[in-house]
Design a protein around this motif. Structure first.
Motif, PDB file in Angstrom:
ATOM      1  N   ALA A 192      25.212 118.323   5.966  1.00 59.32           N
ATOM      2  CA  ALA A 192      24.475 117.051   5.934  1.00 59.32           C
ATOM      3  C   ALA A 192      23.141 117.119   6.653  1.00 59.32           C
ATOM      4  CB  ALA A 192      25.335 115.943   6.541  1.00 59.32           C
ATOM      5  N   ALA A 193      22.980 118.074   7.584  1.00 59.76           N
ATOM      6  CA  ALA A 193      21.722 118.181   8.317  1.00 59.76           C
ATOM      7  C   ALA A 193      20.691 119.057   7.617  1.00 59.76           C
ATOM      8  CB  ALA A 193      21.990 118.733   9.717  1.00 59.76           C
ATOM      9  N   VAL A 194      21.038 119.634   6.482  1.00 56.78           N
ATOM     10  CA  VAL A 194      20.098 120.494   5.756  1.00 56.78           C
ATOM     11  C   VAL A 194      18.950 119.649   5.197  1.00 56.78           C
ATOM     12  CG1 VAL A 194      19.816 121.937   3.696  1.00 56.78           C
ATOM     13  CG2 VAL A 194      21.838 122.203   5.148  1.00 56.78           C
ATOM     14  N   PRO A 195      17.709 120.011   5.478  1.00 54.38           N
ATOM     15  CA  PRO A 195      16.582 119.280   4.877  1.00 54.38           C
ATOM     16  C   PRO A 195      16.626 119.383   3.355  1.00 54.38           C
ATOM     17  CG  PRO A 195      15.830 120.644   6.696  1.00 54.38           C
ATOM     18  CD  PRO A 195      17.241 121.055   6.422  1.00 54.38           C
ATOM     19  N   ASP A 196      16.264 118.312   2.684  1.00 58.69           N
ATOM     20  CA  ASP A 196      16.270 118.321   1.224  1.00 58.69           C
ATOM     21  C   ASP A 196      15.373 119.426   0.669  1.00 58.69           C
ATOM     22  OD1 ASP A 196      17.987 116.098   1.132  1.00 58.69           O
ATOM     23  OD2 ASP A 196      16.297 114.712   1.309  1.00 58.69           O
ATOM     24  N   THR A 197      14.268 119.678   1.350  1.00 58.72           N
ATOM     25  CA  THR A 197      13.358 120.724   0.882  1.00 58.72           C
ATOM     26  C   THR A 197      14.027 122.098   0.930  1.00 58.72           C
ATOM     27  OG1 THR A 197      12.429 120.869   3.119  1.00 58.72           O
ATOM     28  CG2 THR A 197      11.273 119.473   1.534  1.00 58.72           C
ATOM     29  N   ARG A 198      14.883 122.315   1.920  1.00 61.13           N
ATOM     30  CA  ARG A 198      15.593 123.603   2.014  1.00 61.13           C
ATOM     31  C   ARG A 198      16.653 123.721   0.928  1.00 61.13           C
ATOM     32  NH1 ARG A 198      19.548 125.276   6.691  1.00 61.13           N
ATOM     33  NH2 ARG A 198      20.070 127.404   6.057  1.00 61.13           N
ATOM     34  N   LEU A 199      17.294 122.611   0.596  1.00 59.43           N
ATOM     35  CA  LEU A 199      18.258 122.604  -0.507  1.00 59.43           C
ATOM     36  C   LEU A 199      17.562 123.011  -1.802  1.00 59.43           C
ATOM     37  CD1 LEU A 199      20.990 121.899  -1.829  1.00 59.43           C
ATOM     38  CD2 LEU A 199      20.241 119.505  -1.863  1.00 59.43           C
ATOM     39  N   ALA A 200      16.388 122.442  -2.054  1.00 63.47           N
ATOM     40  CA  ALA A 200      15.630 122.781  -3.256  1.00 63.47           C
ATOM     41  C   ALA A 200      15.250 124.257  -3.274  1.00 63.47           C
ATOM     42  CB  ALA A 200      14.371 121.915  -3.342  1.00 63.47           C
ATOM     43  N   LYS A 201      14.837 124.771  -2.128  1.00 64.80           N
ATOM     44  CA  LYS A 201      14.420 126.176  -2.050  1.00 64.80           C
ATOM     45  C   LYS A 201      15.591 127.119  -2.313  1.00 64.80           C
ATOM     46  CE  LYS A 201      12.216 129.540   1.021  1.00 64.80           C
ATOM     47  NZ  LYS A 201      11.639 129.762   2.380  1.00 64.80           N
ATOM     48  N   ALA A 202      16.759 126.791  -1.731  1.00 64.01           N
ATOM     49  CA  ALA A 202      17.934 127.649  -1.928  1.00 64.01           C
ATOM     50  C   ALA A 202      18.334 127.692  -3.392  1.00 64.01           C
ATOM     51  CB  ALA A 202      19.096 127.141  -1.073  1.00 64.01           C
ATOM     52  N   ALA A 203      18.277 126.542  -4.065  1.00 65.52           N
ATOM     53  CA  ALA A 203      18.618 126.506  -5.484  1.00 65.52           C
ATOM     54  C   ALA A 203      17.609 127.313  -6.299  1.00 65.52           C
ATOM     55  CB  ALA A 203      18.671 125.060  -5.970  1.00 65.52           C
TER      56      ALA A 203
ATOM     57  N   ALA B 296      18.087 130.984  -6.160  1.00 64.63           N
ATOM     58  CA  ALA B 296      19.241 131.411  -6.953  1.00 64.63           C
ATOM     59  C   ALA B 296      19.042 131.156  -8.437  1.00 64.63           C
ATOM     60  CB  ALA B 296      20.494 130.694  -6.467  1.00 64.63           C
ATOM     61  N   ALA B 297      17.814 130.770  -8.828  1.00 70.94           N
ATOM     62  CA  ALA B 297      17.480 130.465 -10.223  1.00 70.94           C
ATOM     63  C   ALA B 297      18.359 129.349 -10.774  1.00 70.94           C
ATOM     64  CB  ALA B 297      17.577 131.715 -11.094  1.00 70.94           C
ATOM     65  N   LEU B 298      18.616 128.336  -9.941  1.00 69.92           N
ATOM     66  CA  LEU B 298      19.359 127.158 -10.386  1.00 69.92           C
ATOM     67  C   LEU B 298      18.392 126.006 -10.581  1.00 69.92           C
ATOM     68  CD1 LEU B 298      22.598 127.194  -8.190  1.00 69.92           C
ATOM     69  CD2 LEU B 298      22.357 127.804 -10.607  1.00 69.92           C
ATOM     70  N   ASP B 299      18.362 125.491 -11.771  1.00 70.01           N
ATOM     71  CA  ASP B 299      17.468 124.387 -12.118  1.00 70.01           C
ATOM     72  C   ASP B 299      18.163 123.059 -11.836  1.00 70.01           C
ATOM     73  OD1 ASP B 299      15.217 123.149 -12.992  1.00 70.01           O
ATOM     74  OD2 ASP B 299      15.367 123.814 -15.081  1.00 70.01           O
ATOM     75  N   GLY B 300      17.370 121.984 -11.740  1.00 66.79           N
ATOM     76  CA  GLY B 300      17.912 120.646 -11.598  1.00 66.79           C
ATOM     77  C   GLY B 300      17.801 120.053 -10.214  1.00 66.79           C
ATOM     78  N   LEU B 301      17.523 120.888  -9.200  1.00 70.32           N
ATOM     79  CA  LEU B 301      17.431 120.393  -7.835  1.00 70.32           C
ATOM     80  C   LEU B 301      16.010 120.455  -7.267  1.00 70.32           C
ATOM     81  CD1 LEU B 301      20.505 121.521  -8.207  1.00 70.32           C
ATOM     82  CD2 LEU B 301      20.612 121.214  -5.753  1.00 70.32           C
ATOM     83  N   ALA B 302      15.049 120.809  -8.104  1.00 73.26           N
ATOM     84  CA  ALA B 302      13.663 120.954  -7.628  1.00 73.26           C
ATOM     85  C   ALA B 302      13.093 119.635  -7.120  1.00 73.26           C
ATOM     86  CB  ALA B 302      12.781 121.509  -8.746  1.00 73.26           C
ATOM     87  N   PHE B 303      13.620 118.502  -7.598  1.00 73.52           N
ATOM     88  CA  PHE B 303      13.079 117.208  -7.165  1.00 73.52           C
ATOM     89  C   PHE B 303      13.260 116.990  -5.673  1.00 73.52           C
ATOM     90  CE2 PHE B 303      17.508 116.146  -8.089  1.00 73.52           C
ATOM     91  CZ  PHE B 303      17.846 115.246  -7.091  1.00 73.52           C
TER      92      PHE B 303
END
Length: 306
Positions: free
Chosen positions: A104-115, A118-125
């Motif tokens: 829950a403490a992960v910044p949203d920007t870091r979540l987008a970067k991790a995805a 890993a070449a996972l689309d859909g979380l760039a927003f």
């Protein structure tokens, strides 16, 4: 040192997290305003959090804060226990196939970067959202055509009694900038699902989101992000602009001349200045358009004593 800390330590001698009395919260918010927390608790992990909540007197209020990006802490501070998640237990990200698990403490920007890595689309927003995963869950955060409801598989948390709980996407009760999970549930992490994509294309989309945000929003200022939710069929900033509020000031607070759905601390503002300016904006918009704007920024704590 507040007496509440002694009570908590006696009731839960096995706590491994930090308890701080009269903790400064202004430095933890992007507005840089607000009074102290009576007790600030940073749990070591979800079990540590559950241990405190299980023994905490139900009459003691519990408040959760994240990165402080979408938050006004009032000048009188926050009574009771304020929980702020951090550390490895709440700040890790792990990719497994097409899913991403994040604390829950992960910044949203870091979540987008991790995805993206890993070449996972859909979380760039998430690159355009200045908050954490916990806040994204609580308010169905979204930007640039995507929302949390589009990618969430399930969310984990701890309820007020200290019980571990899990919510499916459908169980979150998502609507625009809102979820129906009880307010006393503290989210601890979540599982998201992306879809296979091209890493270069995803990173290009994230760069586009970043450029658009920097061009349109006062991100270099002391601000709290979007102040009001967009009303049905409209844009909050357009209503605010039409009401003549662009650049409006109160004390050290101002409606951003760059984007008038942002309030900024020009220096020396109090929480009362910022919240009062927001209420004045709501009043003028209601008078000119009949629309009652809804706060998107969380306002917590108590006003300063006169």
């Amino acid at each position: 040192m507040t007496a509440l800390i002694d009570t908590l330590r006696a009731a839960a001698p096995g706590l491994r997290g930090r308890l701080i009395g009269q903790a400064n919260l202004a430095d933890l918010t992007w507005f840089r305003v607000g009074g102290p927390a009576e007790v600030l608790f940073t749990p070591a992990d979800p079990e540590d959090l559950a241990g405190l909540l299980a023994v905490l007197d139900p009459a003691v209020p519990v408040t959760t804060i994240g990165l402080g990006s979408n938050l006004i802490v009032r000048d009188g501070g926050i009574p009771g226990v304020t929980v702020r998640l951090g550390g490895r237990a709440f700040g890790s990200v792990a990719v497994d196939g097409e899913t991403v698990r994040a604390g829950a403490a992960v910044p949203d920007t870091r979540l987008a970067k991790a995805a993206a890595e890993a070449a996972l689309d859909g979380l760039a927003f998430y690159r355009g959202i200045p908050g954490s995963v916990g806040g994204a869950l609580r308010m169905n955060a979204g930007a640039h055509g995507g929302e949390t409801v589009d990618v969430l598989v399930e969310a984990q948390g701890v309820d007020r009694s200290g019980r571990a709980v899990t919510f499916s996407n459908a169980g979150m009760g998502f609507s625009y900038r809102h979820c129906a999970v009880p307010d006393d549930v503290i989210f601890t992490g979540a599982l998201f699902r992306g879809r296979p994509g091209d890493r270069a294309a995803i990173e290009a989309e994230m760069d586009r989101v970043t450029a658009a945000r920097e061009a349109a929003q006062p991100i270099r200022e002391r601000t709290g992000g979007s102040t009001f939710a967009n009303p049905e069929g409209g844009k909050a900033w357009q209503l605010i602009d039409a009401a003549g509020c662009r650049g409006l000031t109160r004390g050290g607070a101002q409606v951003s001349p760059m984007h008038c759905n942002f309030l900024i601390n020009r220096g020396g503002a109090t929480a009362a200045d910022i919240e009062g300016l927001g209420e004045e904006v709501r009043r003028r918009v209601r008078e000119t358009s009949g629309v009652a704007l809804r706060w998107e920024i969380r306002r917590i704590g108590v006003a300063a004593a006169d």
